[in-house]
Design an enzyme around this catalytic site. Structure first.
Site, PDB file in Angstrom:
ATOM      1  N   HIS A  16       0.859  -1.200   0.000  1.00 36.28           N
ATOM      2  CA  HIS A  16       0.000   0.000   0.000  1.00 36.28           C
ATOM      3  C   HIS A  16       0.890   1.244   0.000  1.00 36.28           C
ATOM      4  O   HIS A  16       1.729   1.374  -0.883  1.00 36.28           O
ATOM      5  CB  HIS A  16      -0.911  -0.075   1.222  1.00 36.28           C
ATOM      6  CG  HIS A  16      -2.051   0.899   1.281  1.00 36.28           C
ATOM      7  ND1 HIS A  16      -2.432   1.711   0.255  1.00 36.28           N
ATOM      8  CD2 HIS A  16      -2.910   1.166   2.293  1.00 36.28           C
ATOM      9  CE1 HIS A  16      -3.468   2.444   0.625  1.00 36.28           C
ATOM     10  NE2 HIS A  16      -3.788   2.131   1.856  1.00 36.28           N
ATOM     11  N   HIS A  63      -2.271  -2.177  -9.672  1.00 34.84           N
ATOM     12  CA  HIS A  63      -3.252  -1.539  -8.782  1.00 34.84           C
ATOM     13  C   HIS A  63      -4.504  -2.408  -8.717  1.00 34.84           C
ATOM     14  O   HIS A  63      -4.873  -3.046  -9.697  1.00 34.84           O
ATOM     15  CB  HIS A  63      -3.636  -0.142  -9.309  1.00 34.84           C
ATOM     16  CG  HIS A  63      -4.245   0.723  -8.266  1.00 34.84           C
ATOM     17  ND1 HIS A  63      -5.586   0.674  -7.976  1.00 34.84           N
ATOM     18  CD2 HIS A  63      -3.697   1.605  -7.405  1.00 34.84           C
ATOM     19  CE1 HIS A  63      -5.840   1.533  -6.994  1.00 34.84           C
ATOM     20  NE2 HIS A  63      -4.724   2.103  -6.622  1.00 34.84           N
ATOM     21  N   ASP A  80       2.702   5.591  -6.645  1.00 36.65           N
ATOM     22  CA  ASP A  80       3.977   5.495  -5.909  1.00 36.65           C
ATOM     23  C   ASP A  80       5.199   5.408  -6.809  1.00 36.65           C
ATOM     24  O   ASP A  80       6.327   5.486  -6.316  1.00 36.65           O
ATOM     25  CB  ASP A  80       3.932   4.259  -4.985  1.00 36.65           C
ATOM     26  CG  ASP A  80       2.878   4.427  -3.911  1.00 36.65           C
ATOM     27  OD1 ASP A  80       2.055   3.508  -3.738  1.00 36.65           O
ATOM     28  OD2 ASP A  80       2.851   5.497  -3.279  1.00 36.65           O
TER      29      ASP A  80
HETATM   30  C1  SDX Z   1      -1.429   2.138  -3.327  1.00 40.91           C
HETATM   31  O1  SDX Z   1      -6.166   0.739  -3.301  1.00 40.91           O
HETATM   32  C2  SDX Z   1      -5.680   1.918  -3.499  1.00 40.91           C
HETATM   33  O2  SDX Z   1      -6.379   2.801  -3.949  1.00 40.91           O
HETATM   34  C3  SDX Z   1      -4.231   2.091  -3.073  1.00 40.91           C
HETATM   35  C4  SDX Z   1      -3.592   3.413  -3.445  1.00 40.91           C
HETATM   36  C5  SDX Z   1      -4.216   4.568  -2.700  1.00 40.91           C
HETATM   37  O3  SDX Z   1      -4.103   5.700  -3.194  1.00 40.91           O
HETATM   38  O4  SDX Z   1      -4.707   4.346  -1.553  1.00 40.91           O
HETATM   39  O5  SDX Z   1      -3.699   3.625  -4.839  1.00 40.91           O
HETATM   40  C6  SDX Z   1      -2.102   3.436  -3.064  1.00 40.91           C
HETATM   41  O6  SDX Z   1      -1.376   1.309  -2.452  1.00 40.91           O
HETATM   42  C7  SDX Z   1      -0.881   1.869  -4.708  1.00 40.91           C
HETATM   43  C8  SDX Z   1      -0.300   0.419  -4.834  1.00 40.91           C
HETATM   44  C9  SDX Z   1       1.122   0.440  -4.272  1.00 40.91           C
HETATM   45  N1  SDX Z   1       1.689  -0.912  -4.216  1.00 40.91           N
HETATM   46  C10 SDX Z   1       2.634  -1.324  -5.062  1.00 40.91           C
HETATM   47  O7  SDX Z   1       3.110  -0.652  -5.981  1.00 40.91           O
HETATM   48  C11 SDX Z   1       3.184  -2.715  -4.758  1.00 40.91           C
HETATM   49  C12 SDX Z   1       3.344  -3.499  -6.065  1.00 40.91           C
HETATM   50  N2  SDX Z   1       2.014  -3.780  -6.577  1.00 40.91           N
HETATM   51  C13 SDX Z   1       1.417  -5.060  -6.251  1.00 40.91           C
HETATM   52  O8  SDX Z   1       1.775  -5.629  -5.040  1.00 40.91           O
HETATM   53  C14 SDX Z   1      -0.046  -5.166  -6.650  1.00 40.91           C
HETATM   54  O9  SDX Z   1      -0.149  -4.698  -7.922  1.00 40.91           O
HETATM   55  C15 SDX Z   1      -1.095  -4.480  -5.776  1.00 40.91           C
HETATM   56  C16 SDX Z   1      -0.988  -4.907  -4.359  1.00 40.91           C
HETATM   57  C17 SDX Z   1      -0.980  -3.004  -5.863  1.00 40.91           C
HETATM   58  C18 SDX Z   1      -2.439  -4.890  -6.337  1.00 40.91           C
HETATM   59  O10 SDX Z   1      -2.536  -6.208  -6.178  1.00 40.91           O
HETATM   60  P1  SDX Z   1      -3.803  -7.041  -6.746  1.00 40.91           P
HETATM   61  O11 SDX Z   1      -4.790  -6.209  -7.469  1.00 40.91           O
HETATM   62  O12 SDX Z   1      -4.284  -7.871  -5.611  1.00 40.91           O
HETATM   63  O13 SDX Z   1      -3.161  -7.842  -7.845  1.00 40.91           O
HETATM   64  P2  SDX Z   1      -2.685  -9.313  -7.640  1.00 40.91           P
HETATM   65  O14 SDX Z   1      -1.721  -9.335  -6.505  1.00 40.91           O
HETATM   66  O15 SDX Z   1      -3.875 -10.200  -7.604  1.00 40.91           O
HETATM   67  O16 SDX Z   1      -1.868  -9.551  -9.002  1.00 40.91           O
HETATM   68  C19 SDX Z   1      -2.552  -9.892 -10.191  1.00 40.91           C
HETATM   69  C20 SDX Z   1      -1.449 -10.494 -11.074  1.00 40.91           C
HETATM   70  C21 SDX Z   1      -0.620 -11.537 -10.313  1.00 40.91           C
HETATM   71  O17 SDX Z   1      -0.134 -12.432 -11.276  1.00 40.91           O
HETATM   72  P3  SDX Z   1      -0.921 -13.874 -11.429  1.00 40.91           P
HETATM   73  O18 SDX Z   1      -0.959 -14.505 -10.051  1.00 40.91           O
HETATM   74  O19 SDX Z   1      -2.306 -13.513 -11.957  1.00 40.91           O
HETATM   75  O20 SDX Z   1      -0.086 -14.648 -12.419  1.00 40.91           O
HETATM   76  O21 SDX Z   1      -0.537  -9.451 -11.430  1.00 40.91           O
HETATM   77  C22 SDX Z   1       0.737  -9.731 -10.884  1.00 40.91           C
HETATM   78  C23 SDX Z   1       0.530 -10.741  -9.781  1.00 40.91           C
HETATM   79  O22 SDX Z   1       1.690 -11.538  -9.609  1.00 40.91           O
HETATM   80  N3  SDX Z   1       1.259  -8.475 -10.351  1.00 40.91           N
HETATM   81  C24 SDX Z   1       2.524  -8.081 -10.463  1.00 40.91           C
HETATM   82  C25 SDX Z   1       2.551  -6.808  -9.844  1.00 40.91           C
HETATM   83  N4  SDX Z   1       1.348  -6.497  -9.388  1.00 40.91           N
HETATM   84  C26 SDX Z   1       0.538  -7.529  -9.686  1.00 40.91           C
HETATM   85  N5  SDX Z   1       3.598  -8.663 -11.009  1.00 40.91           N
HETATM   86  C27 SDX Z   1       4.757  -7.961 -10.944  1.00 40.91           C
HETATM   87  N6  SDX Z   1       4.871  -6.744 -10.378  1.00 40.91           N
HETATM   88  C28 SDX Z   1       3.798  -6.133  -9.824  1.00 40.91           C
HETATM   89  N7  SDX Z   1       3.925  -4.938  -9.274  1.00 40.91           N
END
Ligand code: SDX
Length: 428
Positions: free
Chosen positions: A262, A304, A361
């Protein structure tokens, strides 16, 4: 509410009321599902579950739309200030000039913190994480200010006191952690300028205020001000639903924001970029690592839960990087790495198929570095920005006549009933 949907369960049809939002979003209300059918829904992470109706922020993740109280984020970033945007989120309308003058007076009146709070800062271990300190200090505010215990106090005083003090707490914590003298807030400076002055002013080298940096900080905090039902806002609503005071609810939101999935991602992005720079890792290797299911590496700042296209805030942040670094004559190699990483990821089928784009971010840390904010305070900066959003959502939930204590159900998957086994009969 408009109409019903039919839900057929074990051959019987149940009608669930349909709710349609002002932007056409559709939901059906399952409040009575369990009583009527004995079934509950199952949605870990609440990806398909609405926890509330809200009139504060509208996001369209497919179109990359973000609006606060109906005003597009792009317009607020260009024309508004953080204090004005905070008023808009909390009160639902833009302030008059008279409102702004009153707010400025109250923000100044509330800008100091209890001198005894400084002792707290001095006794945190030196390597304490600033988010842990901030969460603790915000939660303790109510103890230091008896007037804060008056839960009936006018909302604008309660909220402006917190918005003013969180800035002082953050700057004071930073100064004391560095062994520097505390710089007190000044009444002649605006909200953002005051923060910068409290952070960086010094007896040997007075801080030179740069209006472009002040503007960049306003925009940074505007972009972070609210984001509907994200993890930390959901935490504020859930904790607030137990009828705890605003400060304890916000303290819970700060704790949730700390996580690297997050708000903690802004720090993780910079650490990832620094690592790439130090070890001179080719960006295509980073992209390959991010795709490798066997590695727990993720491209921080990408992806996201809601946006499946560009996060509109990331677009503005990226533009701001160039402006701020040029103005401050900063040549940050991490910006070039970030841009190359974005380009490599956005042309890679994995990222395209999974709709993974830069989020708020990805570029935000580059701006904070240029301003001089230490990396371990990046998420604190996110928290200061998100505070008006948390407050507005807390007020909306506590004023909702349907407001109940948040208490999700579960599907039990543990042991079936069995009798207690005396110690002598166990594990023979
Ligand atoms: C914020 O919710 C909000 O509004 C949050 C926010 C706010 O203003 O409050 O916008 C702020 O928290 C932004 C997000 C910051 N976090 C990151 O940058 C961390 C990296 N991102 C990931 O951990 C992820 O993308 C999330 C946590 C942000 C979202 O996760 P989801 O929607 O639960 O996605 P998921 O984990 O189910 O992933 C879906 C697929 C997966 O692959 P498969 O299992 O389908 O094969 O996408 C892949 C994931 O492995 N994936 C990524 C990835 N993010 C998702 N692969 C590589 N790098 C990434 N960053």
């Amino acid at each position: 509410m408009t109409g019903f949907v039919d839900v057929v369960i074990e051959g019987k049809t149940y009608q669930m009321p349909v709710i349609i939002g002002s932007e056409g979003e559709k939901a059906f209300d399952i409040t009575k599902l369990r009583d009527q059918t004995g079934y509950i829904t199952h949605d870990p992470g609440f990806g398909s579950t609405g926890s509330c109706s809200s009139s504060i922020t509208y996001m369209d993740g497919d179109k990359g739309i973000l609006r606060y109280r109906g005003i597009p984020i792009e317009q607020l970033a260009k024309k508004s200030s953080f204090v004005e945007t905070a008023y808009l989120l909390i009160n639902g309308i833009l302030p008059s000039q008279g409102d702004l003058n009153e707010i400025r007076t109250l923000l100044n009146d509330y800008s100091m913190i209890h001198e005894n709070m400084q002792d707290f800062f001095k006794h945190f271990p030196r390597d304490s994480h600033p988010m842990g300190i901030l969460s603790a200090m915000v939660g303790s505010l109510r103890s230091f200010y008896p007037e804060m215990q008056n839960d009936e106090e006018a909302v604008n005083k309660k909220t402006l006191r917190l918005i003013s003090k969180i800035r002082t707490l953050a700057a004071m914590s930073f100064r004391i952690s560095r062994g520097n003298k505390v710089v007190y807030p000044r009444h002649d400076l605006s909200y953002c300028a005051n923060f910068l002055n409290m952070m960086f002013d010094g007896p040997v080298k007075p801080y030179t205020m740069d209006e472009d940096v002040v503007r960049a900080l306003n925009v940074f905090w505007i972009l972070h001000a609210d984001h509907e039902q994200n993890c930390s806002t959901a935490a504020v609503r859930v904790v607030g639903s137990a009828q705890v005071n605003l400060y304890a609810s916000i303290s819970a939101g700060i704790a949730a924001l700390w996580g690297p999935r997050h708000g903690g991602a802004n720090m993780a992005v910079i650490r990832m970029l620094e690592d790439i720079a130090e070890r001179n890792i080719p960006v295509d290797k980073i992209v390959k690592m991010a795709k490798d299911k066997n590695s727990d590496f993720r491209l921080m700042g990408f992806g996201h839960r809601v946006y499946k296209t560009f996060d509109p805030r990331a677009v503005i942040m990226k533009e701001m990087c160039d402006i701020v670094l040029k103005k401050l004559n900063v040549d940050d190699p991490l910006l070039d790495i970030a841009k190359r990483l974005e380009e490599a990821a956005l042309t890679d089928p994995y990222f395209i198929e999974k709709n993974l784009y830069p989020n708020v971010d990805f570029y935000s840390g580059i701006i904070l570095r240029a301003i001089g904010i230490p990396t371990n305070m990046f998420t604190v900066m996110f928290a200061i920005g998100r505070l008006p959003g948390w407050i507005s959502q807390w007020i909306e939930s506590t004023e909702d006549p349907r407001w109940k204590i948040a208490r999700p159900r579960q599907i039990y998957t543990g042991n079936k009933k069995y009798d207690y086994i005396p110690i002598e009969a166990r594990y023979i």
